[in-house]
Design a protein around this motif. Structure first.
Motif, PDB file in Angstrom:
ATOM      1  N   ALA A  88     104.154  87.403  47.108  1.00  0.00           N
ATOM      2  CA  ALA A  88     104.179  88.645  48.341  1.00  0.00           C
ATOM      3  C   ALA A  88     103.361  88.257  49.131  1.00  0.00           C
ATOM      4  O   ALA A  88     103.425  88.373  50.842  1.00  0.00           O
ATOM      5  N   GLU A  89     102.179  87.647  49.130  1.00  0.00           N
ATOM      6  CA  GLU A  89     101.406  87.785  49.895  1.00  0.00           C
ATOM      7  C   GLU A  89     101.418  86.672  50.993  1.00  0.00           C
ATOM      8  O   GLU A  89     101.719  86.995  51.814  1.00  0.00           O
ATOM      9  N   GLU A  90     102.570  85.571  50.358  1.00  0.00           N
ATOM     10  CA  GLU A  90     103.347  85.064  51.370  1.00  0.00           C
ATOM     11  C   GLU A  90     104.338  85.162  52.587  1.00  0.00           C
ATOM     12  O   GLU A  90     104.193  84.737  53.525  1.00  0.00           O
ATOM     13  N   LEU A  91     105.159  85.683  51.442  1.00  0.00           N
ATOM     14  CA  LEU A  91     106.375  86.951  52.572  1.00  0.00           C
ATOM     15  C   LEU A  91     105.479  87.395  53.638  1.00  0.00           C
ATOM     16  O   LEU A  91     105.832  87.463  54.413  1.00  0.00           O
ATOM     17  N   GLN A  92     104.687  88.525  52.804  1.00  0.00           N
ATOM     18  CA  GLN A  92     103.709  88.990  53.924  1.00  0.00           C
ATOM     19  C   GLN A  92     103.414  88.078  54.927  1.00  0.00           C
ATOM     20  O   GLN A  92     103.738  88.903  56.159  1.00  0.00           O
ATOM     21  N   GLN A  93     102.540  86.909  55.526  1.00  0.00           N
ATOM     22  CA  GLN A  93     102.402  86.435  56.459  1.00  0.00           C
ATOM     23  C   GLN A  93     103.558  86.208  56.857  1.00  0.00           C
ATOM     24  O   GLN A  93     103.518  85.888  58.153  1.00  0.00           O
ATOM     25  N   ARG A  94     104.623  85.646  56.680  1.00  0.00           N
ATOM     26  CA  ARG A  94     105.818  85.117  57.269  1.00  0.00           C
ATOM     27  C   ARG A  94     106.696  86.219  58.135  1.00  0.00           C
ATOM     28  O   ARG A  94     106.742  86.199  58.736  1.00  0.00           O
ATOM     29  N   TRP A  95     106.317  86.720  57.377  1.00  0.00           N
ATOM     30  CA  TRP A  95     107.444  89.050  57.789  1.00  0.00           C
ATOM     31  C   TRP A  95     106.199  89.457  58.468  1.00  0.00           C
ATOM     32  O   TRP A  95     107.075  90.228  59.751  1.00  0.00           O
ATOM     33  N   ALA A 155     101.433  76.136  44.267  1.00  0.00           N
ATOM     34  CA  ALA A 155     101.797  75.354  42.618  1.00  0.00           C
ATOM     35  C   ALA A 155      99.958  75.564  42.148  1.00  0.00           C
ATOM     36  O   ALA A 155      99.996  77.061  41.018  1.00  0.00           O
ATOM     37  N   SER A 156      99.032  75.722  42.993  1.00  0.00           N
ATOM     38  CA  SER A 156      98.006  75.666  42.291  1.00  0.00           C
ATOM     39  C   SER A 156      97.290  77.075  42.088  1.00  0.00           C
ATOM     40  O   SER A 156      96.004  76.894  41.049  1.00  0.00           O
ATOM     41  N   ARG A 157      97.753  78.223  42.556  1.00  0.00           N
ATOM     42  CA  ARG A 157      97.637  79.435  42.320  1.00  0.00           C
ATOM     43  C   ARG A 157      98.395  80.105  40.770  1.00  0.00           C
ATOM     44  O   ARG A 157      98.276  81.706  40.770  1.00  0.00           O
ATOM     45  N   GLN A 162     105.248  91.988  57.560  1.00  0.00           N
ATOM     46  CA  GLN A 162     105.173  93.133  57.350  1.00  0.00           C
ATOM     47  C   GLN A 162     104.515  93.110  55.787  1.00  0.00           C
ATOM     48  O   GLN A 162     104.516  91.909  55.401  1.00  0.00           O
ATOM     49  N   ARG A 163     104.400  94.492  55.322  1.00  0.00           N
ATOM     50  CA  ARG A 163     103.778  94.439  53.955  1.00  0.00           C
ATOM     51  C   ARG A 163     105.106  94.593  53.023  1.00  0.00           C
ATOM     52  O   ARG A 163     105.931  94.785  53.251  1.00  0.00           O
ATOM     53  N   VAL A 164     104.600  93.497  52.357  1.00  0.00           N
ATOM     54  CA  VAL A 164     105.385  93.301  51.351  1.00  0.00           C
ATOM     55  C   VAL A 164     104.651  94.052  49.644  1.00  0.00           C
ATOM     56  O   VAL A 164     103.188  93.275  49.329  1.00  0.00           O
ATOM     57  N   VAL A 165     104.766  95.109  49.022  1.00  0.00           N
ATOM     58  CA  VAL A 165     104.027  95.686  48.201  1.00  0.00           C
ATOM     59  C   VAL A 165     104.902  95.376  46.754  1.00  0.00           C
ATOM     60  O   VAL A 165     105.424  95.235  46.530  1.00  0.00           O
ATOM     61  N   ALA A 166     103.565  94.744  45.866  1.00  0.00           N
ATOM     62  CA  ALA A 166     104.545  94.330  44.850  1.00  0.00           C
ATOM     63  C   ALA A 166     104.422  95.848  43.911  1.00  0.00           C
ATOM     64  O   ALA A 166     103.050  96.392  43.683  1.00  0.00           O
ATOM     65  N   ASP A 167     105.133  96.845  43.359  1.00  0.00           N
ATOM     66  CA  ASP A 167     105.254  97.682  42.780  1.00  0.00           C
ATOM     67  C   ASP A 167     105.322  97.756  41.260  1.00  0.00           C
ATOM     68  O   ASP A 167     106.857  97.223  40.818  1.00  0.00           O
ATOM     69  N   ASN A 168     104.997  97.203  39.850  1.00  0.00           N
ATOM     70  CA  ASN A 168     105.195  97.754  38.996  1.00  0.00           C
ATOM     71  C   ASN A 168     105.761  98.526  38.042  1.00  0.00           C
ATOM     72  O   ASN A 168     105.331  99.879  38.770  1.00  0.00           O
ATOM     73  N   GLN A 169     106.913  98.128  37.602  1.00  0.00           N
ATOM     74  CA  GLN A 169     107.746 100.206  36.666  1.00  0.00           C
ATOM     75  C   GLN A 169     107.996  98.810  35.455  1.00  0.00           C
ATOM     76  O   GLN A 169     108.931  98.539  35.436  1.00  0.00           O
ATOM     77  N   PRO A 170     107.269  98.640  34.865  1.00  0.00           N
ATOM     78  CA  PRO A 170     107.287  98.185  32.510  1.00  0.00           C
ATOM     79  C   PRO A 170     108.337  99.203  32.642  1.00  0.00           C
ATOM     80  O   PRO A 170     108.187 100.483  32.702  1.00  0.00           O
ATOM     81  N   GLY A 171     108.304  99.010  31.231  1.00  0.00           N
ATOM     82  CA  GLY A 171     109.165  99.641  30.362  1.00  0.00           C
ATOM     83  C   GLY A 171     110.764  98.799  30.357  1.00  0.00           C
ATOM     84  O   GLY A 171     111.290  98.680  31.007  1.00  0.00           O
ATOM     85  N   ALA A 172     110.567  99.053  28.342  1.00  0.00           N
ATOM     86  CA  ALA A 172     112.639  98.644  28.114  1.00  0.00           C
ATOM     87  C   ALA A 172     112.824  96.969  27.863  1.00  0.00           C
ATOM     88  O   ALA A 172     113.708  96.896  28.923  1.00  0.00           O
ATOM     89  N   GLY A 173     111.470  96.230  28.005  1.00  0.00           N
ATOM     90  CA  GLY A 173     112.308  94.737  28.222  1.00  0.00           C
ATOM     91  C   GLY A 173     112.605  94.604  29.558  1.00  0.00           C
ATOM     92  O   GLY A 173     112.901  93.240  29.799  1.00  0.00           O
ATOM     93  N   GLY A 174     111.752  95.664  30.587  1.00  0.00           N
ATOM     94  CA  GLY A 174     112.239  94.725  32.329  1.00  0.00           C
ATOM     95  C   GLY A 174     113.052  95.133  33.216  1.00  0.00           C
ATOM     96  O   GLY A 174     113.679  95.622  34.192  1.00  0.00           O
ATOM     97  N   ALA A 175     113.847  96.853  31.756  1.00  0.00           N
ATOM     98  CA  ALA A 175     114.868  96.849  31.881  1.00  0.00           C
ATOM     99  C   ALA A 175     115.363  97.996  33.197  1.00  0.00           C
ATOM    100  O   ALA A 175     115.382  98.409  33.954  1.00  0.00           O
ATOM    101  N   THR A 207     111.071  81.801  51.271  1.00  0.00           N
ATOM    102  CA  THR A 207     110.088  81.126  49.219  1.00  0.00           C
ATOM    103  C   THR A 207     110.815  80.235  49.602  1.00  0.00           C
ATOM    104  O   THR A 207     109.112  79.787  48.845  1.00  0.00           O
ATOM    105  N   LYS A 208     111.548  79.627  49.792  1.00  0.00           N
ATOM    106  CA  LYS A 208     111.135  77.474  49.824  1.00  0.00           C
ATOM    107  C   LYS A 208     109.974  77.697  49.884  1.00  0.00           C
ATOM    108  O   LYS A 208     109.696  76.708  50.013  1.00  0.00           O
ATOM    109  N   ALA A 209     109.982  77.676  51.208  1.00  0.00           N
ATOM    110  CA  ALA A 209     109.175  77.669  52.270  1.00  0.00           C
ATOM    111  C   ALA A 209     107.276  77.574  51.505  1.00  0.00           C
ATOM    112  O   ALA A 209     106.748  77.218  51.998  1.00  0.00           O
ATOM    113  N   ALA A 210     107.236  79.140  51.321  1.00  0.00           N
ATOM    114  CA  ALA A 210     105.668  79.356  50.136  1.00  0.00           C
ATOM    115  C   ALA A 210     106.241  78.722  48.958  1.00  0.00           C
ATOM    116  O   ALA A 210     104.924  78.503  48.825  1.00  0.00           O
ATOM    117  N   LEU A 211     106.758  78.560  48.092  1.00  0.00           N
ATOM    118  CA  LEU A 211     106.689  77.818  47.083  1.00  0.00           C
ATOM    119  C   LEU A 211     106.307  75.951  47.474  1.00  0.00           C
ATOM    120  O   LEU A 211     105.515  75.397  46.511  1.00  0.00           O
TER     121      LEU A 211
END
Length: 331
Positions: free
Chosen positions: A59-66, A291-293, A68-81, A281-285
């Motif tokens: 998200a940090e990498e894409l935010q710099q490229r776009w 990788a070191s992060r 715009q804010r890229v907000v990681a939003d945790n929505q856990p439960g049911a094994g990811g479902a 995403t490919k450019a960020a990778l």
């Protein structure tokens, strides 16, 4: 009069057509401005999970490229479902994407009535990372190689097999141990736990003897000498344990599950936006520090939309068959 009326209608149609032609470039320009507001990146797991860590770095990498804010939003439960369902039901406009681990896409739907079809309701965008595991044993067992482990497992009394833990039925470590057990033909008993730390505590206490948990979970105990890694699940050696062979070196016939994480979006995402997210995403990778992060044992999974879609189809079919063979259902 009739001719004049016809000419007026033609004139109005011409004016509307001209207006449409003028509007088309403005519409195309508006489409090309994506993103022009914050992007939500759904993470279908709790904070601290590997996918959560990967999502926040990406998200940090894409935010710099776009820009715009890229907000990681945790929505856990049911094994990811729960989180995957939110991605699938979002508008396909590029403003809701997700960072999802493979189990929620190719394993969980076979174990429960998932509220989404991963092959129909989602757009595969880009691979990001793949997490390694290892066959890890209590050091006091004195077993140092995979052949020795198989021999020792076969030699144990019928009522006293090796017990191994995972963080639950149908998790990648569980299926990988079953793949190993079935391919090499040795007895072992699965003990499912609710979390990896709970299983690891019992492994350290000697209540179970083995695991194929994520490498990042067991590494501290391996470094302390309490546990020993016997073989790594990737088809390459892990830099953190260079003396431990990969599965390709000692048992190439074993086809482990690769616990990948990837960017997905709702079905119907416009191809231009899909391509943009995939390229960024490919450019960020490809940045040296990406990788070191990543946590220990997490390698890069560079896959574009088509390759990711093919991987999903392959793994969905493969693990659907294995789940059925094992008779697994979600609790």
């Amino acid at each position: 009069m009739k001719r004049a009326s016809s000419g007026g209608a033609v004139s109005r149609r011409a004016m509307l057509a001209a207006a449409g032609c003028l509007a088309a470039p403005r519409f195309a320009a508006a489409q090309g401005e994506w993103p022009n507001k914050p992007v939500r990146m759904v993470v279908p797991y709790g904070a601290g999970n590997l996918a959560d860590h990967v999502a926040r770095v990406l998200a940090e990498e894409l935010q710099q490229r776009w820009g715009q804010r890229v907000v990681a939003d945790n929505q856990p439960g049911a094994g990811g479902a729960i989180g995957v369902q939110q991605i699938a039901r979002a508008a396909p406009d590029g403003y809701t994407i997700g960072l999802v681990a493979m189990a929620a896409l190719v394993i969980t739907p076979h174990m429960t009535r998932a509220p989404y079809d991963p092959l129909r309701d989602l757009t595969p965008v880009a691979g990001v990372t793949v997490a390694a595991g290892s066959l890890t044993l209590r050091s006091e067992l004195g077993i140092t190689t995979l052949p020795d482990f198989v021999t020792a497992a076969r030699a144990r009394p019928a009522g006293d097999p090796f017990f191994y833990y995972s963080a639950g039925n149908g998790t990648v470590p569980h299926l990988n141990f079953e793949i190993l057990r079935r391919t090499l033909d040795f007895p072992a008993q699965h003990v499912p736990y609710r979390t990896s730390p709970a299983g690891l505590a019992d492994l350290l206490a000697g209540r179970v003897q083995a695991t194929m948990d994520s490498f990042s979970v067991v590494l501290p105990a391996i470094q302390a000498g309490t546990l020993r890694a016997v073989v790594a699940t990737p088809r390459r050696r892990l830099p953190e344990i260079p003396n431990v062979p990969s599965i390709a070196e000692v048992a190439p016939q074993v086809e482990f599950a690769h616990a990948w994480q990837a960017v997905l979006a709702p079905a119907g995402l416009p191809p231009a936006i899909t391509a943009r997210i995939a390229a960024d995403t490919k450019a960020a990778l490809e940045k040296p520090d990406f990788a070191s992060r990543m946590p220990a044992g997490a390698g890069l999974f560079e896959a574009g939309p088509e390759e990711l879609a093919a991987t999903m189809r392959h793994d969905h079919a493969r693990f659907g068959a294995l789940v059925a063979e094992l008779g697994l259902r979600s609790e």
